[in-house]
Design an enzyme around this catalytic site. Structure first.
Site, PDB file in Angstrom:
ATOM      1  N   LYS A  42       0.960  -1.295   0.088  1.00  0.00           N
ATOM      2  CA  LYS A  42      -0.053  -0.031  -0.064  1.00  0.00           C
ATOM      3  C   LYS A  42       0.779   1.112   0.130  1.00  0.00           C
ATOM      4  O   LYS A  42       1.495   1.570   0.997  1.00  0.00           O
ATOM      5  CB  LYS A  42      -0.813   0.054   1.325  1.00  0.00           C
ATOM      6  N   GLU A  80       8.160   1.364  11.803  1.00  0.00           N
ATOM      7  CA  GLU A  80       9.395   2.285  11.616  1.00  0.00           C
ATOM      8  C   GLU A  80       8.712   3.911  11.743  1.00  0.00           C
ATOM      9  O   GLU A  80       8.271   4.265  10.554  1.00  0.00           O
ATOM     10  CB  GLU A  80      10.064   2.361  10.240  1.00  0.00           C
ATOM     11  N   CYS A 126      13.030  11.240   7.830  1.00  0.00           N
ATOM     12  CA  CYS A 126      12.653  10.447   9.360  1.00  0.00           C
ATOM     13  C   CYS A 126      13.998  10.746  10.042  1.00  0.00           C
ATOM     14  O   CYS A 126      13.672  11.160  11.241  1.00  0.00           O
ATOM     15  CB  CYS A 126      12.338   9.168   9.343  1.00  0.00           C
ATOM     16  N   GLU A 144       7.773  16.435  15.659  1.00  0.00           N
ATOM     17  CA  GLU A 144       8.251  16.158  14.194  1.00  0.00           C
ATOM     18  C   GLU A 144       7.931  17.326  13.405  1.00  0.00           C
ATOM     19  O   GLU A 144       6.564  17.642  13.282  1.00  0.00           O
ATOM     20  CB  GLU A 144       7.892  14.815  13.639  1.00  0.00           C
TER      21      GLU A 144
END
Ligand code: NAD
Length: 490
Positions: free
Chosen positions: A176, A250, A284, A383
């Site tokens: 996906k 993750e 990330c 973040e």
């Protein structure tokens, strides 16, 4: 496809969504529409998982060297189709071409690495209680159907880190991709994985809540490997928990970059600009908060201002571009919100802090340096995923180490130093999955990658990256069928 509508892959067939809807994909540097992909949902996921489960019955018994050859062939095809993949990846994802070339290389090399690692062992033999008459085996087996859920910031690389070990371990997969980068995912699979048996590799496009969640929920999907935000990871974990699925998450990061008192400021500036701004900060492991000794702060901030003022924003396909756009308007708005909050609470903008003043479209934002920041500001806690460099000064490096560990996420951290005692203290005390000393953001195929704490704990790459796609079974084999004297009656 001529109408700009690209179908998805289920059981070797290129199909539209059963419900008929489409998702529009744009170029983030121009906002022009560049294609449409099916808005897949639960019915499409069910078809794909059923096909994968059927294909798995033979695929699991495919000899390891044949599986390896198929993976090497996919890597060869990535080289053969390099130019067309590079252009579409750049157009759809946005970062400059040199960074996209690196992504393509890093998407092909795990195919070769896991091709070889996958045929190296299937487990081990352990000592038996009766060594002459018994054999004890620890077997590594594929799970069956694995769901692979991927974000948009490195759409092929992060897919490859999952796809290569999942296939090498003998699983069939349903991919996906992100809604933002489905075109390049479909193109890579279409051009480079068409020699795999039908049903072994399937791709269902669609939104996270529709296609993604249906994949996690499907009872025949035994494992899900996902890279994305903490919020999405939490949602996936909650949906998967009642079915005890194997999860491999993750998630987000808020990586720190620490300049030690002994570090040379000029090269620290160069390293920091790279670590914070590659892919416009949409990594990330981007350095998202910076801790510098108080006596070096002004020099480093000034060095960054000079460097960042010279960087050129533009389309990734333009050779003069250093920085591309953010991937979507909503990500630019988030960066603006973090900067505004910091300024409201007393931060000073050294450079940037706004959208570029040039006419034209695209989700651009100027590379930005902030000083006078503190941990009450959103930009030092959540973040940001954008081109921002907030710098905070410390008096004692022990404080900087405490601050590194003060965030809930624990993906990576960088230190600039050549002082052994400082370096050893740093890498032993920080609670993160990867520590970079002097050379930020450099990966190694054999080095496990992933985070601690709220980043999720999954590991990709290395032997751990293959282990994640294998279940462990212990076989205790006694060659005799004679009764044992410890059986009933006592
Ligand atoms: P995201 O969480 O929005 O989406 C990631 C994927 O999950 C997409 O394919 C999305 O469609 C899907 N998804 C969304 N909701 C879902 C649901 N309810 N059920 C199932 N699937 C769902 O993340 P993003 O914006 O695509 O990517 C950016 C994030 O990824 C950042 O937080 C970044 O730190 C993280 N990231 C982490 C790593 C790592 O290795 N730790 C690497 C790259 C990116």
């Amino acid at each position: 496809m001529a109408d700009g509508r690209v179908r998805m892959l289920i059981d070797g067939e290129w199909v539209s969504a059963e419900a008929g809807g489409w998702i529009t994909v744009d170029d983030p540097a121009t906002e022009d529409i560049i294609g449409h992909v099916p808005a897949g949902g639960a019915a499409d996921i069910d078809r794909a998982v059923t096909a994968a489960a059927a294909a798995f019955r033979d695929w699991r018994w495919c000899p390891a060297d044949e599986r390896a050859a198929l993976l090497h062939r996919a890597a060869d095809k990535t080289s053969e189709h390099w130019d067309v993949l590079l252009e579409l990846l750049t157009r759809e994802q946005g970062k400059p071409r040199p960074e996209q070339e690196e992504e393509l290389e890093w998407s092909a090399s795990p195919l070769r690495y896991y091709a070889e690692l996958g045929r190296n062992n299937r487990g081990r033999v352990i000592p038996s209680g009766e060594p002459r008459t018994q054999l004890n085996l620890v077997l590594k087996e594929p799970y069956g159907v694995f769901g692979l859920i991927v974000p948009w910031n490195y759409p092929l690389l992060l897919l490859s880190w999952k796809l290569a070990p999942a296939l090498a371990a003998g699983n069939a997969v349903v991919i996906k991709p992100s809604e933002y980068t489905s075109l390049i995912t479909l193109e890579w699979i279409r051009r480079c994985f068409d020699h795999f048996p039908p049903g072994v590799v399937n791709v269902v496009t669609g939104t996270g809540p529709d296609a993604g969640e249906a994949l996690v929920r499907h009872p025949d999907v035994r494992g899900v490997a996902m890279t994305g935000s903490v919020e999405t990871g939490q949602r996936i974990a909650a949906v998967a928990a009642p079915m005890m699925k194997h999860l491999h998450l993750e998630l987000g990061g808020k990586d720190a970059f620490v300049v030690a008192p002994d570090a040379a400021p000029a090269s620290a500036v160069d390293a920091l600009a790279y670590a914070a701004l590659i892919n416009t900060g949409q990594v990330c492991t981007s350095s998202e908060r910076v801790y510098v000794p108080a006596h070096l702060r002004d020099g480093i901030a000034e060095g960054l201002r000079e460097k960042l003022e010279g960087l050129r924003l533009g389309h990734g396909l333009d050779d003069s571009t250093d920085l591309g756009p953010l991937r979507a308007e909503r990500f630019r708005t988030k960066v603006e919100r973090h900067v505004a909050d910091a300024v409201e609470r007393g931060a000073k903008v050294v450079v940037g802090g706004a959208r570029p003043q040039v006419p034209g479209r695209g989700y651009f934002y100027l590379p930005t340096v902030l000083v006078d920041v503190d941990h009450d500001m959103v930009i030092m806690n959540e973040e940001t995923f954008g081109p921002t460099i907030p710098i905070m000064a410390y008096e004692d490096i022990g404080d900087a180490i405490d601050w590194v560990n003060g965030n809930a996420m624990g993906l990576g951290a960088t230190l600039r130093s050549t002082e052994p005692a400082t370096i050893k203290r740093f890498f032993e005390e920080v609670k993160v999955g990867t520590v970079w000393i002097n050379d930020p953001l450099t990966d190694n195929l054999a080095g496990p990658f992933g985070g601690m704490r709220m980043t999720g704990g999954g590991r990709e790459l290395g032997e751990e990256g293959l282990e994640a796609f294998s279940e462990t079974k212990h076989v205790h084999w006694d060659f005799s069928d004679a009764p044992k004297d410890w059986w009933y009656p006592y």
